[in-house]
Write a protein that holds these residues in place. Sequence first.
Motif, short mmCIF file in Angstrom:
data_model
loop_
_atom_site.label_atom_id
_atom_site.label_comp_id
_atom_site.label_asym_id
_atom_site.label_seq_id
_atom_site.Cartn_x
_atom_site.Cartn_y
_atom_site.Cartn_z
N THR A 136 0.83 -1.20 0.00
CA THR A 136 0.00 0.00 0.00
C THR A 136 0.87 1.25 0.00
O THR A 136 0.61 2.21 -0.73
CB THR A 136 -0.92 0.01 1.25
OG1 THR A 136 -1.64 -1.22 1.26
CG2 THR A 136 -1.88 1.18 1.24
N ALA A 137 1.94 1.23 0.80
CA ALA A 137 2.82 2.40 0.88
C ALA A 137 3.48 2.67 -0.47
O ALA A 137 3.60 3.82 -0.90
CB ALA A 137 3.87 2.17 1.96
N ILE A 138 3.88 1.61 -1.16
CA ILE A 138 4.56 1.80 -2.45
C ILE A 138 3.63 2.48 -3.45
O ILE A 138 4.04 3.35 -4.21
CB ILE A 138 5.08 0.44 -2.99
CG1 ILE A 138 6.32 0.04 -2.20
CG2 ILE A 138 5.38 0.50 -4.49
CD1 ILE A 138 6.89 -1.29 -2.55
N ILE A 139 2.38 2.10 -3.41
CA ILE A 139 1.44 2.68 -4.37
C ILE A 139 1.33 4.19 -4.20
O ILE A 139 1.25 4.93 -5.17
CB ILE A 139 0.08 1.98 -4.24
CG1 ILE A 139 0.25 0.61 -4.84
CG2 ILE A 139 -1.01 2.74 -4.96
CD1 ILE A 139 -0.92 -0.25 -4.67
N SER A 140 1.41 4.64 -2.95
CA SER A 140 1.30 6.10 -2.77
C SER A 140 2.60 6.78 -3.21
O SER A 140 2.63 7.99 -3.41
CB SER A 140 0.94 6.44 -1.33
OG SER A 140 1.95 5.94 -0.49
N ASP A 141 3.66 6.01 -3.39
CA ASP A 141 4.96 6.54 -3.83
C ASP A 141 5.04 6.74 -5.35
O ASP A 141 5.88 7.47 -5.85
CB ASP A 141 6.01 5.49 -3.44
CG ASP A 141 7.19 6.08 -2.71
OD1 ASP A 141 6.97 7.04 -1.96
OD2 ASP A 141 8.31 5.57 -2.91
#
Lengths: 293, 157
Positions: A245-250
């Motif tokens: 999930t964190a990567i997607i916001s990156d």
Amino acid sequence: MQYYQPDSLSDAVDRLKEADEAKIVAGGQSMMPLLRQGLISPDRLVDITNIPDLNQVTISGRSVEIGALVTYSELLETDLCTELDLLRDAIEAIADVPVRNAGTIGGGVSHADPAQDLPPALQCLDAQVVSFDGKETRRHDLTEFFLDYYLTELAPHEIVTGIEFEMPPAHSGGTYASDTEAPGGWSTAGIAALIIPDEDDGETCVDARLAYCAGAPVPERVSSEIEETLIGNRIDREIVDEVATAIISDLELIDDVGDDIEYRKHLFRVMTKRAISTALERSEAPPLVEASQ
Amino acid sequence: MSEINEITIDLNGEEQTFSVKPGVPLRDAIRNELQMTGTKEACEVGECGSCMTLIEGTPVKSCLVPAHQANGKEVTTVEGLADDDLHPVQEGFIEEFGLQCGYCTPGFIISSVALLEENPNPSREEIKQYLKGNLCRCTGYTKIFDAVEHAAEAYDE
Ligand SMILES: Cc1cc2nc3c(=O)[nH]c(=O)nc-3n(C[C@H](O)[C@H](O)[C@H](O)COP(=O)(O)OP(=O)(O)OC[C@H]3O[C@@H](n4cnc5c(N)ncnc54)[C@H](O)[C@@H]3O)c2cc1C
Ligand code: FES
Ligand code: FES
């Protein structure tokens, strides 16, 4: 247009410097389409394929040096790719056999296409690009080498001579996972993962490296805050979900040809989970379990 | 250095010396300078494989290789495969009806020859992986993969 095939590095740099607009040619796999489509019109091509010593793979202890002219196919044949799943998976994702037979590792990193498959794997290996500008040999961290779409730190007359990295520990595990719209096509979402478990307890993650391509204008190492989520723990599904999930916001996806942005985000989520769980399986740590209670 | 350069290649067993302009792909040199038109041209940008050629036995897309890089090397095109008899891969394509319009066929045959030289007994999956760089717009791939398997049997004998 002029065509030169110098047989030394210094001669090649001189040939590049003395022309108004010179271009280096290695395997030609990206250069020839650019020329054919009229996207570039240099007055000189400097073909570096006759320069000796740039086509060697040298392993001494844990240090690896891959010459710029080593082709993807040649690299696949080495013991390095038997030992390093991360590297092998990334190379096997590149195009098809004939493109890999001609395309070189130096040409690949210099071309700096944001969807290039190998850079994320090399970024996870903390690789450096080695170059020569006529005066000095420079080393560039691959995490800083790419500046923008098709743009690197290289000066116009600077030649990549190779890639260097240290072999990760034998108990680590790595992979590159990617999705493509058509067989042999460019990746629409690609992510490399290297997981290093603690050597003694065999399960606490002591180092985790993730890098992606096709998600931003340059191939990119995932921010250290995200990587650190994986470190210090035994990795479970909950942690993997959090990281995905964190990567997607990156991501800095642009609305270009192909799948829409939401779908590509979904692909990145799936590829991230796949990459981490495969890397874990290939390390000496126990495979992924449900979240610990 | 002048605009026109001379190169020498060993094309299908015969040495050929000819002039070629800088940056011209090998495919165009073979077709236009040497009038060998078995090597097809289609996409221009490396996607279709119809220009597949062997340089020193290695398959490459000849629209992506500058002709100068073949200087002093052995180049094999589809015209160089048959002697008195057709090559087993050519026989396989005939026996299994591996073609319709035939435009992609020389490229497929070149790739398949390279595959069987490397691995005379490939699995279906290995054939698929190896031929990923060749596109066919009319036959579909099943007949083509059958043709390669047919040829592999002849290699085994
Ligand atoms: C049909 C097709 C599909 C492809 N699909 C993929 C894919 O799925 N994934 C992927 O990663 N790649 C893909 N590629 C790209 C391929 O990997 C690159 O073309 C290749 O890596 C570039 O290497 P090259 O040696 O052919 O470089 P060239 O085409 O010769 O050069 C490319 C660029 O790099 C510069 N350059 C070359 N060598 C050096 C050097 N040593 N120092 C400084 N500058 C240099 C050139 O000036 C040029 O700007 C595809 C290519 C084709 C044609
Ligand atoms: S014409 Fe060369 S690959 Fe299509
Ligand atoms: S038979 Fe027509 S393109 Fe393949």
